[in-house]
Motif scaffolding. Structure first.
Motif, PDB file in Angstrom:
ATOM      1  N   SER A  72       0.816  -1.211   0.000  1.00  0.00           N
ATOM      2  CA  SER A  72       0.000   0.000   0.000  1.00  0.00           C
ATOM      3  C   SER A  72       0.850   1.263   0.000  1.00  0.00           C
ATOM      4  CB  SER A  72      -0.906   0.029   1.241  1.00  0.00           C
ATOM      5  OG  SER A  72      -1.774  -1.074   1.264  1.00  0.00           O
ATOM      6  N   TYR A  73       2.146   1.114   0.258  1.00  0.00           N
ATOM      7  CA  TYR A  73       2.997   2.296   0.439  1.00  0.00           C
ATOM      8  C   TYR A  73       4.149   2.410  -0.553  1.00  0.00           C
ATOM      9  CZ  TYR A  73       0.582   2.619   4.909  1.00  0.00           C
ATOM     10  OH  TYR A  73      -0.385   2.721   5.876  1.00  0.00           O
ATOM     11  N   ALA A  74       4.334   1.420  -1.416  1.00  0.00           N
ATOM     12  CA  ALA A  74       5.444   1.479  -2.370  1.00  0.00           C
ATOM     13  C   ALA A  74       5.353   2.717  -3.250  1.00  0.00           C
ATOM     14  CB  ALA A  74       5.460   0.222  -3.232  1.00  0.00           C
ATOM     15  N   PRO A 122      13.879   8.622  10.332  1.00  0.00           N
ATOM     16  CA  PRO A 122      12.827   8.226  11.279  1.00  0.00           C
ATOM     17  C   PRO A 122      13.280   7.028  12.104  1.00  0.00           C
ATOM     18  CG  PRO A 122      12.300   7.438   9.076  1.00  0.00           C
ATOM     19  CD  PRO A 122      13.536   8.293   8.936  1.00  0.00           C
ATOM     20  N   GLU A 123      12.498   6.691  13.123  1.00  0.00           N
ATOM     21  CA  GLU A 123      12.876   5.589  13.997  1.00  0.00           C
ATOM     22  C   GLU A 123      12.699   4.241  13.298  1.00  0.00           C
ATOM     23  OE1 GLU A 123      10.298   4.683  17.359  1.00  0.00           O
ATOM     24  OE2 GLU A 123       8.836   6.076  16.533  1.00  0.00           O
ATOM     25  N   TRP A 173      10.485   1.450   5.799  1.00  0.00           N
ATOM     26  CA  TRP A 173       9.415   0.609   5.262  1.00  0.00           C
ATOM     27  C   TRP A 173       9.766  -0.852   5.466  1.00  0.00           C
ATOM     28  CZ3 TRP A 173       9.306  -1.464  -0.238  1.00  0.00           C
ATOM     29  CH2 TRP A 173       8.055  -2.024  -0.568  1.00  0.00           C
ATOM     30  N   ILE A 174       8.821  -1.621   5.972  1.00  0.00           N
ATOM     31  CA  ILE A 174       8.950  -3.075   6.031  1.00  0.00           C
ATOM     32  C   ILE A 174       7.672  -3.668   5.460  1.00  0.00           C
ATOM     33  CG2 ILE A 174      10.622  -3.295   7.902  1.00  0.00           C
ATOM     34  CD1 ILE A 174       8.405  -3.505   9.896  1.00  0.00           C
ATOM     35  N   TYR A 199       4.997   1.591   7.487  1.00  0.00           N
ATOM     36  CA  TYR A 199       5.661   2.680   6.763  1.00  0.00           C
ATOM     37  C   TYR A 199       5.802   3.886   7.687  1.00  0.00           C
ATOM     38  CZ  TYR A 199       5.896   6.741   3.604  1.00  0.00           C
ATOM     39  OH  TYR A 199       6.236   7.935   2.997  1.00  0.00           O
ATOM     40  N   LEU A 200       6.950   4.535   7.629  1.00  0.00           N
ATOM     41  CA  LEU A 200       7.183   5.727   8.436  1.00  0.00           C
ATOM     42  C   LEU A 200       7.920   6.754   7.587  1.00  0.00           C
ATOM     43  CD1 LEU A 200       6.652   6.832  11.240  1.00  0.00           C
ATOM     44  CD2 LEU A 200       8.868   5.949  11.956  1.00  0.00           C
TER      45      LEU A 200
END
Length: 225
Positions: free
Chosen positions: A169-171, A211-212, A180-181, A197-198
């Motif tokens: 959903s985030y690619a 980001p963390e 991203w994982i 996703y961050l």
């Protein structure tokens, strides 16, 4: 000395000797009992049974016909990502098989066997290598992705479309230094529930410029023939 005096002295000596022998025997026995208890240990000192460890150190065990996993993204450009699948480390800094950009592992969805791992530099690498890798993925293969440092500078529309086709959903949103994982598979009819996703946001980043870390664990249903 009179005979009665000798008898009294002898009796006294006998009583003293018997008393000494009794006391010595009693305390030696007590000492042995204490030593034995100390050697065996009391019930509170006995080692407690440890609960069985779950695969990949998951908090809960996975049901039958599913695979256990735990993955984490990289932390800034210092600590690399890690992937555990069915209690086996697929990729990590210790295994020395990770790199800047996108780290991807392919696993047989039926047997859980590791098929291939690779990393793709998305800052200064060749996007064609990633495209060729993604296009070769066949149905029934589990795709595990974890980012490190920068995952998106070289990421083009074709690569994003291929990753989206695996259930992401985030690619399509992945940008410079985002974390991203993701776990997906080719031909999914719905979006994968295994994704985090961050966004790289200077106002919210835990590390300066990044980001963390992201972490995810769970169970993936086995593909049944």
């Amino acid at each position: 000395m009179r005979l009665t005096g000798v008898i009294r002295v002898a009796a006294l000596l006998f009583v003293l000797g018997a008393t000494w022998l009794f006391v010595r025997t009693y305390f030696d026995t007590q000492r042995k009992v204490i030593s034995l208890r100390s050697w065996l240990g009391s019930s509170t000192d006995l080692p407690k049974a440890q609960p069985p460890r779950n695969k990949c150190e998951l908090k809960k065990s996975c049901p039958k016909n599913s695979f256990a996993f735990r993955i984490s993204s990289g932390a800034a450009n210092v600590v690399g990502p890690s992937m555990c699948f069915e209690n086996t480390i697929l990729m990590s800094g210790v295994k020395n098989n990770i790199g800047r950009g996108l780290n991807i592992a392919l696993v047989n969805g039926t047997t859980g066997q590791l098929l291939k791992t690779d990393s793709f530099d998305m800052y200064s690498g060749d996007i064609k290598e990633l495209l060729n890798f993604l296009k070769a993925i066949e149905g029934g293969i589990i795709v595990i992705v974890a980012t490190y440092d920068d995952p998106a500078t070289k990421l083009n529309d074709e690569a994003r479309t291929l990753l989206t086709g695996l259930g992401s959903s985030y690619a399509s949103k992945l940008a410079f230094r985002d974390n991203w994982i993701f776990i997906g598979a080719k031909g999914l009819q719905v979006k994968s529930p295994y994704e985090q996703y961050l966004k790289n946001d200077a106002a919210k980043n835990k590390y300066e410029g990044w980001p963390e870390i992201l972490e995810m664990e769970g169970c993936i249903p086995r593909k049944m023939d």
